[in-house]
Scaffold this active site. Structure first.
Site, PDB file in Angstrom:
ATOM      1  CE  LYS A  44      -1.777   2.535   3.251  1.00 43.96           C
ATOM      2  NZ  LYS A  44      -1.678   3.852   2.609  1.00 43.96           N
ATOM      3  CD  GLU A  51      10.487  12.952  10.906  1.00 42.07           C
ATOM      4  OE1 GLU A  51       9.272  12.719  11.012  1.00 42.07           O
ATOM      5  OE2 GLU A  51      11.290  12.148  10.401  1.00 42.07           O
ATOM      6  CD  GLU A 109      -2.874   8.511   3.076  1.00 44.22           C
ATOM      7  OE1 GLU A 109      -2.081   7.575   2.880  1.00 44.22           O
ATOM      8  OE2 GLU A 109      -3.209   8.897   4.215  1.00 44.22           O
ATOM      9  CB  CYS A 119      13.644   9.077   6.945  1.00 42.62           C
ATOM     10  SG  CYS A 119      14.597   8.087   5.809  1.00 42.62           S
ATOM     11  CD  GLU A 155      14.079   0.995   8.396  1.00 45.23           C
ATOM     12  OE1 GLU A 155      14.577   1.994   8.926  1.00 45.23           O
ATOM     13  OE2 GLU A 155      14.634  -0.110   8.380  1.00 45.23           O
TER      14      GLU A 155
HETATM   15  P1  NAD Z   1       2.609   8.348   7.961  1.00 42.34           P
HETATM   16  O1  NAD Z   1       3.023   7.610   9.170  1.00 42.34           O
HETATM   17  O2  NAD Z   1       1.553   9.371   8.070  1.00 42.34           O
HETATM   18  O3  NAD Z   1       2.094   7.331   6.842  1.00 42.34           O
HETATM   19  C1  NAD Z   1       2.895   6.266   6.375  1.00 42.34           C
HETATM   20  C2  NAD Z   1       1.995   5.210   5.763  1.00 42.34           C
HETATM   21  O4  NAD Z   1       1.183   4.631   6.793  1.00 42.34           O
HETATM   22  C3  NAD Z   1       1.015   5.729   4.713  1.00 42.34           C
HETATM   23  O5  NAD Z   1       0.927   4.775   3.673  1.00 42.34           O
HETATM   24  C4  NAD Z   1      -0.291   5.812   5.485  1.00 42.34           C
HETATM   25  O6  NAD Z   1      -1.439   5.687   4.678  1.00 42.34           O
HETATM   26  C5  NAD Z   1      -0.174   4.622   6.399  1.00 42.34           C
HETATM   27  N1  NAD Z   1      -0.993   4.674   7.607  1.00 42.34           N
HETATM   28  C6  NAD Z   1      -1.537   5.751   8.222  1.00 42.34           C
HETATM   29  N2  NAD Z   1      -2.206   5.374   9.341  1.00 42.34           N
HETATM   30  C7  NAD Z   1      -2.076   4.032   9.440  1.00 42.34           C
HETATM   31  C8  NAD Z   1      -2.508   3.054  10.380  1.00 42.34           C
HETATM   32  N3  NAD Z   1      -3.221   3.381  11.460  1.00 42.34           N
HETATM   33  N4  NAD Z   1      -2.161   1.760  10.180  1.00 42.34           N
HETATM   34  C9  NAD Z   1      -1.422   1.404   9.114  1.00 42.34           C
HETATM   35  N5  NAD Z   1      -0.988   2.277   8.179  1.00 42.34           N
HETATM   36  C10 NAD Z   1      -1.311   3.576   8.341  1.00 42.34           C
HETATM   37  O7  NAD Z   1       3.951   8.958   7.359  1.00 42.34           O
HETATM   38  P2  NAD Z   1       4.089   9.917   6.101  1.00 42.34           P
HETATM   39  O8  NAD Z   1       3.618  11.280   6.513  1.00 42.34           O
HETATM   40  O9  NAD Z   1       3.511   9.275   4.893  1.00 42.34           O
HETATM   41  O10 NAD Z   1       5.665   9.919   5.897  1.00 42.34           O
HETATM   42  C11 NAD Z   1       6.525  10.759   6.603  1.00 42.34           C
HETATM   43  C12 NAD Z   1       7.173  10.020   7.745  1.00 42.34           C
HETATM   44  O11 NAD Z   1       7.868   8.899   7.255  1.00 42.34           O
HETATM   45  C13 NAD Z   1       8.207  10.846   8.466  1.00 42.34           C
HETATM   46  O12 NAD Z   1       8.045  10.706   9.857  1.00 42.34           O
HETATM   47  C14 NAD Z   1       9.535  10.224   8.060  1.00 42.34           C
HETATM   48  O13 NAD Z   1      10.562  10.342   8.966  1.00 42.34           O
HETATM   49  C15 NAD Z   1       9.156   8.816   7.869  1.00 42.34           C
HETATM   50  N6  NAD Z   1      10.106   8.156   6.975  1.00 42.34           N
HETATM   51  C16 NAD Z   1      10.991   7.252   7.521  1.00 42.34           C
HETATM   52  C17 NAD Z   1      11.921   6.632   6.712  1.00 42.34           C
HETATM   53  C18 NAD Z   1      12.882   5.617   7.267  1.00 42.34           C
HETATM   54  O14 NAD Z   1      13.407   4.833   6.499  1.00 42.34           O
HETATM   55  N7  NAD Z   1      13.134   5.565   8.556  1.00 42.34           N
HETATM   56  C19 NAD Z   1      11.971   6.926   5.354  1.00 42.34           C
HETATM   57  C20 NAD Z   1      11.088   7.860   4.849  1.00 42.34           C
HETATM   58  C21 NAD Z   1      10.143   8.466   5.672  1.00 42.34           C
END
Ligand code: NAD
Length: 491
Positions: free
Chosen positions: A171, A377, A174, A279, A243
């Site tokens: 997935k 962050e 969105e 990240c 991650e």
């Molecule tokens: P997010 O946590 O809002 O969403 C990530 C994913 O999780 C999306 O696909 C979202 O639809 C899904 N999601 C949302 N609620 C959920 C739930 N309750 N259960 C399961 N899935 C759910 O993050 P984002 O805003 O899309 O991305 C930014 C974040 O990602 C930042 O905090 C960044 O640090 C992190 N990030 C980490 C890495 C790494 O490798 N450590 C790499 C890139 C980004």
């Protein structure tokens, strides 16, 4: 652009909630994608379960050949995929072309690593025995991915999980589903049902994390969502690989006095790459006080020269941020720091753009250590720069947050390198070359930045179950069996 889901090898329109995908440069809707309905998710989980049997049984070298074919097709589709990534995410085209190259490289790497070993032979207890540690696929892996590197962060899950013999339900975010859905013709080389692509928001993600048919969830995203995913998985003891966020420090040591310009340019790139939405973005600069004034000057001078603009143009350094929400979060963090005494040295505006979620690369000084800007962050193009008295203070501050993803250090001093590599609590420590990933180098976080690793051999093992096999070649009664009257343990 492709808006259909991929379920059991069929291209189907999502019949759940519609999602409007915005172009962050034009602020117009690019496409509307249908989320997976509960019935479609069901079909995807069933398809993945069914397909996992034959895929797991396929010899690893054959799976490897198919993964090499996926890599070749990805490279051929670089232009098309990079354009979609830029349209939905706002990242400069030049960076997205690189992203496709890295995605293809991950497939090639795991095509080979996956056929290199299936475990190991260990010394048996007796000479008549053979003992082995066998690595097996887990079954169905659910991949949940964020919007900042939609295809790379998917590939770091997809390639090793497939190489290990698992099937997939993936997935995308969105906000950026289109590049993932565009993979369907590339993934056609794999048997149907081995990779299923579904779309949706957190509701679909939560359904994926809690379904019994999903044996492992590989997640990249924020700490808060990662914890929710972990809870859903722990309840049913499903495997997890997380991650999550970061607050990477960037230390400039006193011995680089002769290389301030290089360290400033390296720092600006580490802070502003993909508009700071990495990240491992450098989000806290700790600079030896002897160099502080010169470093700040060089950094701010360079930041002011960076070009904001159309992410499709080849001379654009920073495109827009991915969304208005993201831009507002960053603005609020900078404003709160300034309200409590920090100074905005440059940047922070829209760079003259009325449309698009632009944020001029910012340099901030004088922020207090307990402001969100220095402890939580940011995920935007902001570089807070702080003077430090010595290396002790720099290391203490570097280790002072709940995060531990990456860390950067500029130094040419061997003793400083040794101290930093031992004492900094982070999954990757880069010296004099910020943010360079290596397919063979495990990537992940200490503390709340994550659990488990992607890339490297560890990234393959994350998608394998471990089985100990013990074979006795003789059909003989062991002396330590009943009755104990015939056995003396001390002998
Ligand atoms: P997010 O946590 O809002 O969403 C990530 C994913 O999780 C999306 O696909 C979202 O639809 C899904 N999601 C949302 N609620 C959920 C739930 N309750 N259960 C399961 N899935 C759910 O993050 P984002 O805003 O899309 O991305 C930014 C974040 O990602 C930042 O905090 C960044 O640090 C992190 N990030 C980490 C890495 C790494 O490798 N450590 C790499 C890139 C980004």
């Amino acid at each position: 652009m492709e808006t259909n889901l991929l379920i059991n090898g069929e291209s189907v329109a999502g019949s759940g909630k519609p999602i409007a995908v915005e172009n962050p440069f034009t602020e117009q809707t690019l496409e509307t994608v249908g989320s997976a309905s509960p019935e479609q998710l069901d079909a995807a989980f069933d398809a993945a379960r069914e397909a996992s049997k034959a895929w797991a049984a396929m010899p690893a070298w054959e799976r490897g050949e198919l993964l090499h074919e996926v890599a070749a097709r990805l490279r051929k589709s670089t232009d098309e995929l990079a354009e979609i990534l830029t349209a939905e995410g706002g990242k400069p085209l030049i960076e997205n072309r690189d992203e496709i190259g890295w995605v293809a490289a991950a497939f090639d790497y795991y095509a080979e690593i996956g056929r290199d070993s299936a475990g190991r032979v260990i010394p048996p207890i007796e000479a008549s025995q053979l003992a082995m540690v066998v690595k097996e696929p887990l079954g169905v892996v659910g991949c949940i991915v964020p919007w900042n590197y939609p295809l790379l962060l998917l590939a770091w899950k997809l390639a090793p999980a497939l190489a290990a013999g698992n099937s997939i339900v993936a997935k995308p975010s969105e906000m950026t589903p289109l590049s993932t859905l565009a993979l369907a013709p590339i993934l056609e080389v794999l048997p149907k049902g081995v990779v299923n692509l579904v779309c949706g928001d957190g509701e679909v993600g939560a359904a994926l994390a809690s379904d019994e048919r999903v044996d492992c969830v590989a997640f990249t995203g924020s700490v808060e969502t990662g914890k929710a995913v972990a809870h859903a998985c722990i309840d049913r003891v499903a495997r997890i690989n997380l991650e999550m966020g970061g607050k990477d420090p960037f230390i400039v040591c006193a011995d680089v006095a002769g290389g301030i310009e290089v360290a400033a340019r390296g720092g600006a790139w580490a802070a502003f790459l993909n508009a700071g939405q990495v990240c491992t973005s450098a989000e806290r600069f700790y600079v030896a006080e002897e160099l502080y004034d010169d470093y700040l000057q060089a950094f701010a001078d360079h930041a002011k020269t960076l070009k904001l603009g159309d992410p499709r143009a080849s001379d654009t350094d920073l495109g827009p941020m991915a969304s208005a929400v993201q831009r507002e979060k960053v603005t609020a963090q900078v404003e709160a720091a300034v309200a409590s005494g920090a100074e905005l040295v440059c940047g922070g505006g829209r760079g003259g753009h009325e449309t698009g979620h632009f944020f001029e690369p910012a340099v901030v000084t004088g922020a207090a250590a307990d402001t969100a800007l220095l402890s939580e962050e940011t995920f935007g193009p902001v570089a807070p720069i702080v003077p430090v008295k010595n290396l002790d203070e720099a290391i203490d501050l570097a280790n002072s947050t709940r995060f531990g993803l990456g860390a950067n250090i500029y130094t040419q001093d061997l003793k400083t390198i040794f101290r930093c590599m031992r004492e900094i609590k982070a999954g990757t420590v880069w010296f004099n070359d910020p943010l360079t990933d290596n397919d063979a180098g495990p990537f992940g976080g200490f503390k709340q930045s994550g659990l488990g690793r992607e890339l490297g051999r560890e990234g393959l093992e994350a998608f394998q179950e471990t089985k100990h096999i013990h074979i006795e070649s003789e059909l003989e009664r062991k002396e330590w069996w009943y009755p104990y009257s015939e056995y003396s343990a001390s002998e």
